[in-house]
Design a protein around this motif. Sequence first.
Motif, mmCIF file in Angstrom:
data_model
loop_
_atom_site.group_PDB
_atom_site.id
_atom_site.type_symbol
_atom_site.label_atom_id
_atom_site.label_comp_id
_atom_site.label_asym_id
_atom_site.label_seq_id
_atom_site.Cartn_x
_atom_site.Cartn_y
_atom_site.Cartn_z
ATOM 1 N N ARG A 19 0.639 4.408 7.789
ATOM 2 C CA ARG A 19 -0.438 5.226 7.222
ATOM 3 C C ARG A 19 -1.139 6.049 8.284
ATOM 4 N NH1 ARG A 19 -1.115 0.351 4.735
ATOM 5 N NH2 ARG A 19 -3.160 -0.064 5.630
ATOM 6 N N TYR A 37 15.071 6.891 2.843
ATOM 7 C CA TYR A 37 14.819 8.041 1.964
ATOM 8 C C TYR A 37 14.043 9.123 2.721
ATOM 9 C CZ TYR A 37 12.112 10.686 -1.484
ATOM 10 O OH TYR A 37 11.496 11.683 -2.183
ATOM 11 N N TYR A 71 7.371 18.344 8.392
ATOM 12 C CA TYR A 71 6.721 18.168 7.090
ATOM 13 C C TYR A 71 5.791 16.956 7.122
ATOM 14 C CZ TYR A 71 6.038 17.593 2.060
ATOM 15 O OH TYR A 71 5.471 17.464 0.814
ATOM 16 N N GLN A 78 10.067 1.957 -5.164
ATOM 17 C CA GLN A 78 10.153 2.431 -3.775
ATOM 18 C C GLN A 78 10.274 1.254 -2.807
ATOM 19 O OE1 GLN A 78 6.571 4.862 -3.912
ATOM 20 N NE2 GLN A 78 7.761 6.755 -3.949
ATOM 21 N N LEU A 101 1.754 16.825 6.551
ATOM 22 C CA LEU A 101 1.071 15.951 5.581
ATOM 23 C C LEU A 101 0.005 15.100 6.266
ATOM 24 C CD1 LEU A 101 3.973 14.562 3.310
ATOM 25 C CD2 LEU A 101 2.434 16.475 2.829
ATOM 26 N N GLU A 155 -2.842 14.229 3.611
ATOM 27 C CA GLU A 155 -2.261 14.122 2.276
ATOM 28 C C GLU A 155 -1.745 12.701 2.038
ATOM 29 O OE1 GLU A 155 -1.960 15.935 -0.360
ATOM 30 O OE2 GLU A 155 -2.815 17.844 0.324
ATOM 31 N N TYR A 156 -1.994 12.179 0.850
ATOM 32 C CA TYR A 156 -1.601 10.817 0.488
ATOM 33 C C TYR A 156 -0.109 10.573 0.716
ATOM 34 C CZ TYR A 156 -5.992 10.953 -2.114
ATOM 35 O OH TYR A 156 -7.301 11.070 -2.470
ATOM 36 N N LEU A 157 0.699 11.598 0.435
ATOM 37 C CA LEU A 157 2.144 11.433 0.511
ATOM 38 C C LEU A 157 2.606 11.057 1.919
ATOM 39 C CD1 LEU A 157 4.700 11.604 -1.262
ATOM 40 C CD2 LEU A 157 4.873 14.023 -0.631
ATOM 41 N N ASN A 184 15.502 12.969 3.775
ATOM 42 C CA ASN A 184 15.015 14.084 2.956
ATOM 43 C C ASN A 184 13.887 14.926 3.535
ATOM 44 O OD1 ASN A 184 16.510 13.847 0.276
ATOM 45 N ND2 ASN A 184 15.799 11.747 0.577
ATOM 46 N N TYR A 185 13.293 14.489 4.631
ATOM 47 C CA TYR A 185 12.118 15.207 5.145
ATOM 48 C C TYR A 185 12.221 15.414 6.650
ATOM 49 C CZ TYR A 185 10.406 13.901 0.586
ATOM 50 O OH TYR A 185 10.295 13.748 -0.762
ATOM 51 N N THR A 232 2.841 7.356 2.050
ATOM 52 C CA THR A 232 3.974 6.902 1.242
ATOM 53 C C THR A 232 5.287 7.078 2.006
ATOM 54 O OG1 THR A 232 2.780 7.589 -0.738
ATOM 55 C CG2 THR A 232 5.151 7.189 -0.980
ATOM 56 N N LEU A 233 5.506 8.273 2.516
ATOM 57 C CA LEU A 233 6.803 8.553 3.155
ATOM 58 C C LEU A 233 6.982 7.773 4.453
ATOM 59 C CD1 LEU A 233 7.159 12.407 2.483
ATOM 60 C CD2 LEU A 233 8.134 10.483 1.192
ATOM 61 N N LYS A 293 0.804 -1.222 0.000
ATOM 62 C CA LYS A 293 0.000 0.000 0.000
ATOM 63 C C LYS A 293 0.838 1.274 0.000
ATOM 64 C CE LYS A 293 -3.934 -2.087 2.377
ATOM 65 N NZ LYS A 293 -4.655 -2.447 1.146
ATOM 66 N N THR A 294 0.578 2.138 -0.975
ATOM 67 C CA THR A 294 1.172 3.481 -1.176
ATOM 68 C C THR A 294 2.494 3.484 -1.946
ATOM 69 O OG1 THR A 294 2.549 3.789 0.820
ATOM 70 C CG2 THR A 294 0.200 4.253 1.067
ATOM 71 N N LEU A 295 3.135 2.317 -2.174
ATOM 72 C CA LEU A 295 4.467 2.335 -2.792
ATOM 73 C C LEU A 295 4.502 1.757 -4.206
ATOM 74 C CD1 LEU A 295 6.976 1.343 0.024
ATOM 75 C CD2 LEU A 295 5.778 3.485 -0.352
#
Lengths: 433, 433
Positions: B331, B363, B372, B53, B376, B381-383, B367-368, B386-387, B47-49
């Motif tokens: 999630r 990752y 942030y 990824q 989200l 937010e969907y991202l 990067n985040y 994912t993250l 789910k989400t990837l």
Amino acid sequence: MSESKTVGFDVVKQIEGARGRAGVIHTPHGDIATPAFTPVATKATVKTLTPEQIRDTGAQAILSNAYHLYLQPGEDIVDEAGGVAAFENWRGPTYTDSGGFQVLSLGAGFKKTLAMDVSGLQKDDIVADGKERNAFVDEDGVTFRSHIDGSEHRFTPEVSMRIQHALGADILMAFDELTTLMNTRAYQESSVERTHRWARRCLQAHNELTDARGQVDGHADSLADGQLPLQQLFGVVQGAQYEDLRRKAARGLVELSREFEDAGKLGFHGFGIGGAIEKHNLGLICGWVNDELPDDRARHLLGISEPDDIFAAVEAGADTFDCVAPTRLARRGGVYTLDGRMTLTNARFKRDFRPVDAEVDSYTSLNYSRAYLHHLLKAKEYLAGTLCTIHNLYFMVHLVDNIRAAILEDRFYEYRDEFLGRYYANGGRAVGN
Amino acid sequence: MSESKTVGFDVVKQIEGARGRAGVIHTPHGDIATPAFTPVATKATVKTLTPEQIRDTGAQAILSNAYHLYLQPGEDIVDEAGGVAAFENWRGPTYTDSGGFQVLSLGAGFKKTLAMDVSGLQKDDIVADGKERNAFVDEDGVTFRSHIDGSEHRFTPEVSMRIQHALGADILMAFDELTTLMNTRAYQESSVERTHRWARRCLQAHNELTDARGQVDGHADSLADGQLPLQQLFGVVQGAQYEDLRRKAARGLVELSREFEDAGKLGFHGFGIGGAIEKHNLGLICGWVNDELPDDRARHLLGISEPDDIFAAVEAGADTFDCVAPTRLARRGGVYTLDGRMTLTNARFKRDFRPVDAEVDSYTSLNYSRAYLHHLLKAKEYLAGTLCTIHNLYFMVHLVDNIRAAILEDRFYEYRDEFLGRYYANGGRAVGN
């Protein structure tokens, strides 16, 4: 066109006999080759995608929203993070919209609060039965209610500039009043004048904030500690469907910009074309406005993504475009093909093992079947939105990139007729695929 | 250990004085270095990837579900697509679970239909007040209702094998009966015997389907047209918390496998360890089972991902693990750190610009900022999913990879004590970060 420029715009090639052109917008975070389509990252995220996935669609820049980021998470947090690009890990140019459209459309409950059947009507306050207007414009600014929690807020030109400077995008939009096609002529006239007065206040605040925040010209990654890259403000042209108002608004902003520049201050580095525009006169309106705007400044047309609209706007001299349609449509399973749009939730895709479009080399189209995307959509799997979004952005970004290539090769009209002839052969809907 | 093997398992190194080992599972789609954590792709998507990824988290294989894919989109569609790996664009080994767990847990409405307060109870049909049992076991199989639309379905060992062959994963699980810790001893005994009889029918069906479908040994990408890669069936050991039943079940499956192999047929290439297992005796139960299983076959422990459970199971000889916890938790904004779990929706992360874990090179963490991710999550937010999913899978996959490295370097116990001492210093919750 200088390699070292970090603000401003250069024309590379003009379409013969038309206003349209290929060009380059310079920003501290890199150049944007135009015409270009700019995906929308409303809340500092292009919904469902990582920055690498956005970049892989070919997108050069993304556009966020002052209204949304002010409400959530707050522009101060984005500022502390080093600006919207650093916050969201986007290594490229960014735009922010001023909030002008959102406070009036979302704040006012556009389409929800406004009466739905307004065909032929002209009235300055058309509200649906049993609804209350939630955004009020006065000379100083707009008072509105948050679409999230109903709390009351107020935007003025100075507030929008303060928020956009805190968000730190490369290209900002001046705060303008959004009118609708239903407003009376008299209201449009007074609104254009008010937007002009707001534009002056935006330039004033933009200059003060630029000084106060120590923003300087230069590439973002070569600036000294504590220095922020120079932000460029675009003046936004309104005037609805009236030629004289559009021309007057554009001329007014150009004069205003010159006045500031003559005084050694920052003027408008480019212009936005805003307001509700009907499809049939979109090219015409862009033409009126761009007739009046100087050729050496970029022009961003707000909120357009239909292929025929993009061709018409490019021909009339628009350089960049943003729109939520490709991403929003994608999350519902709507995808673009060279033969028009398809909706992948349709049962006929259940065992269709072909790619979305065998002629479109998006990551999605190269690696997945319509059947797999159909399955993900029916199962309400998150990845459905991601894969369809990647495809639609690739399609739209490449359409505009191809328009640029066609301009450079002197075959804009040829490419337009070929593309649109095929795309709209069935009214824009892919049939029998 | 042969380079050219495409089925089977090799031990590379044993933990001194324990059952645990580092090894390699061979599949037609590549090798899996074990111990390994296998992310769950229930409906042919982690789910989400995207698959890229997933791969970037370090994952070597993914596990899908026969029950879910049978209901949606249907195993015939996955078969037509070329199997689950081709369908979902995953270029690596895949597992499928048999549906045995799902028909009984989801079909029966585990946790919904079962009475919630069952502590100390032993009863074979504990149903919550006002609820009806939705899955019924008989000698031949299980009749159950779909959790999606309530429609009635029936799984038997033969049906599960047919579905899993159509799905085309590299490693399949035998169809078993899931019991609960509340079942009586008498029921567990008869259930283990039934699962044994089902295991024989699974092997029989597996051999027939292998022949009928033309499946042969070889690397997937070097097979001739029309040939399908050989699938490996794992026998699933049940027996709840009873040592004698667990040992009997394991021995029974080993004998059964030998019987088939002696007759020149396919036996079990590995084994699954299933059933409801309590934390406190997880290592003990794995030990009983693995005492009885041959060292040259891989052992997959179903549905485990807590770090202390993984260490205990590896020590006791389990090779691979799957669990939805890292992806499900992600999630909702739950992320792993070396100091325990954090929930990023918590207000204290609103302006926390540090990475998720500065010592974990996912990752997401590289990067985040927490701020942030918090934004989200709050903005739905969907991202966000994912993250956080990327981070959690990276964390879990690397934890198990690090265990492997520690086994190879003779410091399994040292690494275990170091990792668990820190992770559980605050009861598994990151405090004061």
